[in-house]
Design a protein around this motif. Structure first.
Motif, short mmCIF file in Angstrom:
data_model
loop_
_atom_site.label_atom_id
_atom_site.label_comp_id
_atom_site.label_asym_id
_atom_site.label_seq_id
_atom_site.Cartn_x
_atom_site.Cartn_y
_atom_site.Cartn_z
N GLY A 55 -81.70 -21.49 12.71
CA GLY A 55 -83.15 -21.41 12.66
C GLY A 55 -83.73 -20.63 13.82
O GLY A 55 -84.86 -20.16 13.75
N THR A 56 -82.92 -20.46 14.91
CA THR A 56 -83.38 -19.73 16.08
C THR A 56 -82.84 -18.30 16.11
O THR A 56 -82.86 -17.66 17.17
N ASN A 57 -82.40 -17.76 14.99
CA ASN A 57 -81.95 -16.38 14.91
C ASN A 57 -83.09 -15.44 15.34
O ASN A 57 -84.25 -15.67 15.03
N PHE A 58 -82.72 -14.34 16.05
CA PHE A 58 -83.74 -13.45 16.61
C PHE A 58 -84.69 -12.90 15.54
O PHE A 58 -85.91 -12.92 15.72
N PHE A 59 -84.14 -12.38 14.45
CA PHE A 59 -84.99 -11.75 13.45
C PHE A 59 -85.91 -12.76 12.78
O PHE A 59 -87.08 -12.46 12.48
N LYS A 60 -85.40 -13.98 12.56
CA LYS A 60 -86.25 -15.03 12.00
C LYS A 60 -87.39 -15.37 12.98
O LYS A 60 -88.56 -15.48 12.59
N GLN A 61 -87.02 -15.54 14.25
CA GLN A 61 -88.00 -15.95 15.24
C GLN A 61 -89.04 -14.85 15.49
O GLN A 61 -90.23 -15.13 15.61
N PHE A 62 -88.56 -13.61 15.58
CA PHE A 62 -89.48 -12.50 15.84
C PHE A 62 -90.48 -12.34 14.69
O PHE A 62 -91.69 -12.24 14.92
N ALA A 63 -89.96 -12.32 13.47
CA ALA A 63 -90.84 -12.18 12.31
C ALA A 63 -91.79 -13.36 12.20
O ALA A 63 -92.98 -13.21 11.90
N SER A 64 -91.25 -14.56 12.46
CA SER A 64 -92.09 -15.75 12.40
C SER A 64 -93.21 -15.69 13.43
O SER A 64 -94.36 -16.03 13.15
N GLY A 65 -92.86 -15.24 14.65
CA GLY A 65 -93.87 -15.12 15.70
C GLY A 65 -94.99 -14.18 15.31
O GLY A 65 -96.17 -14.47 15.54
N PHE A 71 -89.42 -21.47 11.17
CA PHE A 71 -90.83 -21.11 11.10
C PHE A 71 -91.12 -20.09 10.00
O PHE A 71 -92.26 -19.96 9.56
N GLU A 72 -90.07 -19.36 9.57
CA GLU A 72 -90.31 -18.31 8.57
C GLU A 72 -90.66 -18.86 7.20
O GLU A 72 -90.91 -18.09 6.26
N ILE A 73 -90.71 -20.18 7.05
CA ILE A 73 -91.20 -20.76 5.80
C ILE A 73 -92.62 -20.27 5.53
O ILE A 73 -93.05 -20.15 4.37
N LEU A 74 -93.36 -19.97 6.58
CA LEU A 74 -94.70 -19.41 6.44
C LEU A 74 -94.67 -18.09 5.66
O LEU A 74 -95.51 -17.84 4.79
#
Length: 481
Positions: free
Chosen positions: A231-241, A460-463
Motif C-alpha cells: 500500500g506504500t508503493n511509490f507510484f500508488k502514494q504519489f498518485a494518491s497524494g 489511498f488510491e481507492i479515491l
C-alpha cells in the motif's frame, strides 16, 4: 505536566483568538462571513492554510508513524505538489472566472440542479466526519492531560471546545478564520521546531547539519518503496497524494473559500505556490521529528507505547521539560482548532448557498439571522459526532473514517473531471444514483482486490478508482451536446 499551567496556556491562547475575532469582525457586511470581502492578503492565506491542511491528526500521527512505515508518507507529500499545481492552473481560474462563493455552484452551471446538490452533499458529509474525528483525537489528549484532573467529563470538555470555536467565528466568519489560522499555524510550527531543537539538544546533536545527518542516516528515514503490492508503493502514494490534494483542497469548500478571499486570481495563485513549498518543508520537519523521537526513546531506554499515535504526546507530557511540554500543548491546540474553525465556516457557507440559496430566496435583512442559526446547528452536529466517536471508542472505526473520505470525495472527483475534460451532457436526475453506486462498487473491488487482482491491495488510491467509476457512470448516462 501541571494542569494549572496547561489551563493558563489554553486560556491565554483563546484570549488571543478572541482579540483577533473582535478586530476582524468590526464593520462587517452581511457577505463578510462568506467572502471576507475578498480583501485577504495572499501571504496570510498561504501561511494560515498550513495549519488547516495539517490538522491535529498530522501533528500527532506523522511523527509516530515513522516507526512503522519509515518516511514513506513523504511519497504522498511529493504527490501534493502536482495536485496543487493542478489547482492553481485549472481550478482557481475557473472559480474566479465564475465569481463563485460556493464552488459547487459550478456543477449546477455545468450539469444541473441534482448534480449541484449531490456535490454539496458529499462535501458536507466528508467535512463533518473528517473534522469531527480530528477534534476528537486531540480532545482525547487534552482530556488526559487536563480535564480529567479537573473532574470535567469528556462531553463537557468537548462542549466547551466547540462553544469557544463558535464564539470567535460566528460574526467574522472566513475573515476571522484567515487571521486566526495564521496565529494557529505559527504556534504549530513553533511547537515542531522547538521539539526538534530540544530533542536534538538532549541527544547531544550540535547544529542543523549534524541533526539532518543523524535523521537521514537512520534506517527509518527510507523514503521510497518500490514493492507494487504494498500500500506504500511509490507510484500508488504519489498518485494518491496528487488526487487527494485535488479533491481535499481544490474540490473542498473549506480550503477553497480561503483562496477565494484573495483580491484576484494572481494573488490566489501566488498563495498556492508558496503554500506548497512551505507544506513540503513542514511535513519533512514532522518526519525528522519522528526519527529523533524514536532515537530519544532508545537512548533513554523509554518503553514505546502500544500505539504510535501516543509516542509524541507521551514524551511531551511525561518526559520532556515543562517548557517543551507547554509548547506541545500549544501546538496541538493550534493544529486541532485551525481545522475545526474553518470547517464550521465552510459548512455554514455551503449549506446557506447550496441548499438554502440564501442570496436568491431571502432579503438582505434576514440573511444574518439565518446564517447564525445554521452556524450554530453545525456546531451542535460536530459536538454530537465527536461524542458518537467517543461512544464507539474503537480505533479501527477511527481509521475507517479516514478511509471513508476516499469514498465520499470520489464522486466529487468524477463530477469535476467529467465537467472539465468532456463536453457531454449528463442526465442530471441520474447523477445522485451514480454518486451512491460508485463508492459501493469501489468498496466491493477493494475488499476483494487481493483475490481478484493477483495480490494487489488498495491504499489511498481507492479515491482514484472511486472517481474513475463515477466518471464512467457519467459517461454511460450522457450524450453529446
Amino acid at each position: 505536566m501541571d494542569s494549572n499551567l496547561i489551563l493558563l496556556v489554553i486560556t491565554s491562547y483563546f484570549f488571543l483568538l478572541f482579540i483577533i475575532s473582535w478586530l476582524t469582525s468590526r464593520k462587517v457586511s452581511q457577505d463578510t462571513f462568506f467572502t471576507g470581502d475578498r480583501q485577504s492578503p495572499w501571504f496570510l492565506v498561504a501561511f494560515g492554510m498550513i495549519g488547516a491542511s495539517l490538522s491535529g491528526v498530522t501533528f500527532i500521527s506523522v511523527p509516530g508513524e515513522v516507526g512503522s512505515s519509515n518516511f514513506y508518507y513523504f511519497q504522498v507529500v511529493m504527490g501534493y505538489t502536482l495536485g496543487y499545481l493542478t489547482i492553481a492552473k485549472v481550478l482557481l481560474p475557473l472559480y474566479y472566472r465564475m465569481n463563485l462563493v460556493s464552488i459547487y455552484a459550478y456543477l449546477e452551471d455545468r450539469f444541473g440542479f441534482w448534480s449541484y446538490k449531490t456535490g454539496a452533499f458529499f462535501f458536507i458529509l466528508s467535512r463533518t466526519l473528517g473534522s469531527s474525528i480530528r477534534v476528537f483525537l486531540v480532545a482525547g489528549v487534552l482530556q488526559l492531560i487536563l480535564f480529567d484532573d479537573w473532574g470535567i467529563p469528556f462531553w463537557g470538555s468537548v462542549l466547551i471546545t466547540v462553544s469557544l470555536i463558535w464564539l470567535y467565528t460566528h460574526r467574522g466568519g472566513i475573515k476571522t478564520v484567515v487571521w486566526t489560522d495564521t496565529l494557529q499555524t505559527l504556534f504549530m510550527l513553533m511547537a515542531v521546531g522547538t521539539s526538534i531543537y530540544l530533542v536534538g539538544q538532549d541527544l547531544g546533536i550540535d547544529g542543523a547539519g549534524e541533526l539532518l545527518g543523524r535523521a537521514f542516516t537512520d534506517s527509518r528515514s527510507k523514503i521510497f518503496n518500490w514493492d507494487w503490492q504494498a500500500g506504500t508503493n511509490f507510484f500508488k502514494q504519489f498518485a494518491s497524494g496528487a488526487f487527494i490534494t485535488i479533491v481535499m483542497t481544490g474540490l473542498d469548500q473549506d480550503m477553497m473559500q480561503k483562496n477565494l478571499t484573495c483580491r484576484n486570481i494572481g494573488d490566489a495563485q501566488k498563495n498556492m505556490f508558496w503554500f506548497t513549498i512551505i507544506l513540503v518543508v513542514v511535513n519533512l520537519c514532522f518526519l525528522v521529528l519522528g526519527v529523533l523521537l524514536y532515537q530519544y526513546c532508545e537512548v533513554n531506554q523509554i518503553t514505546l507505547p502500544a500505539r504510535t499515535d501516543d509516542l509524541y504526546p507521551m514524551l511531551a507530557t511525561e518526559h520532556f521539560s515543562m517548557f517543551a511540554g507547554t509548547v506541545f500543548v500549544l501546538g496541538i491546540i493550534a493544529a486541532a482548532y485551525s481545522s475545526a474553525d474553518s470547517t464550521l465556516t465552510a459548512l455554514t457557507t455551503s449549506f446557506c448557498y447550496d441548499f438554502l440559496e440564501i442570496e436568491k430566496r431571502y432579503p438582505q435583512e434576514r440573511r444574518s439571522g439565518i446564517r447564525k442559526r445554521v452556524h450554530l446547528v453545525f456546531t451542535g452536529i460536530m459536538f454530537l459526532v465527536i461524542l458518537a466517536f467517543r461512544w464507539i471508542n474503537d480505533q479501527s472505526v477511527i481509521n475507517a473514517v479516514f478511509i471513508i473520505a476516499g469514498y465520499t470525495y470520489g464522486p466529487l472527483l468524477g463530477l469535476y473531471s467529467f465537467g472539465l475534460f468532456t463536453k457531454r451532457k449528463v442526465k442530471d436526475k441520474v447523477v445522485p444514483f451514480i454518486a451512491l453506486a460508485a463508492p459501493i462498487i469501489a468498496f466491493i473491488i477493494s475488499s476483494n482486490s487481493e483475490e481478484w487482482l493477483w495480490g494487489y491491495r488498495f491504499g489511498f488510491e481507492i479515491l482514484i478508482l472511486n472517481g474513475a467509476l463515477m466518471f464512467l457512470g457519467l459517461f454511460i448516462w450522457s450524450e453529446k451536446k
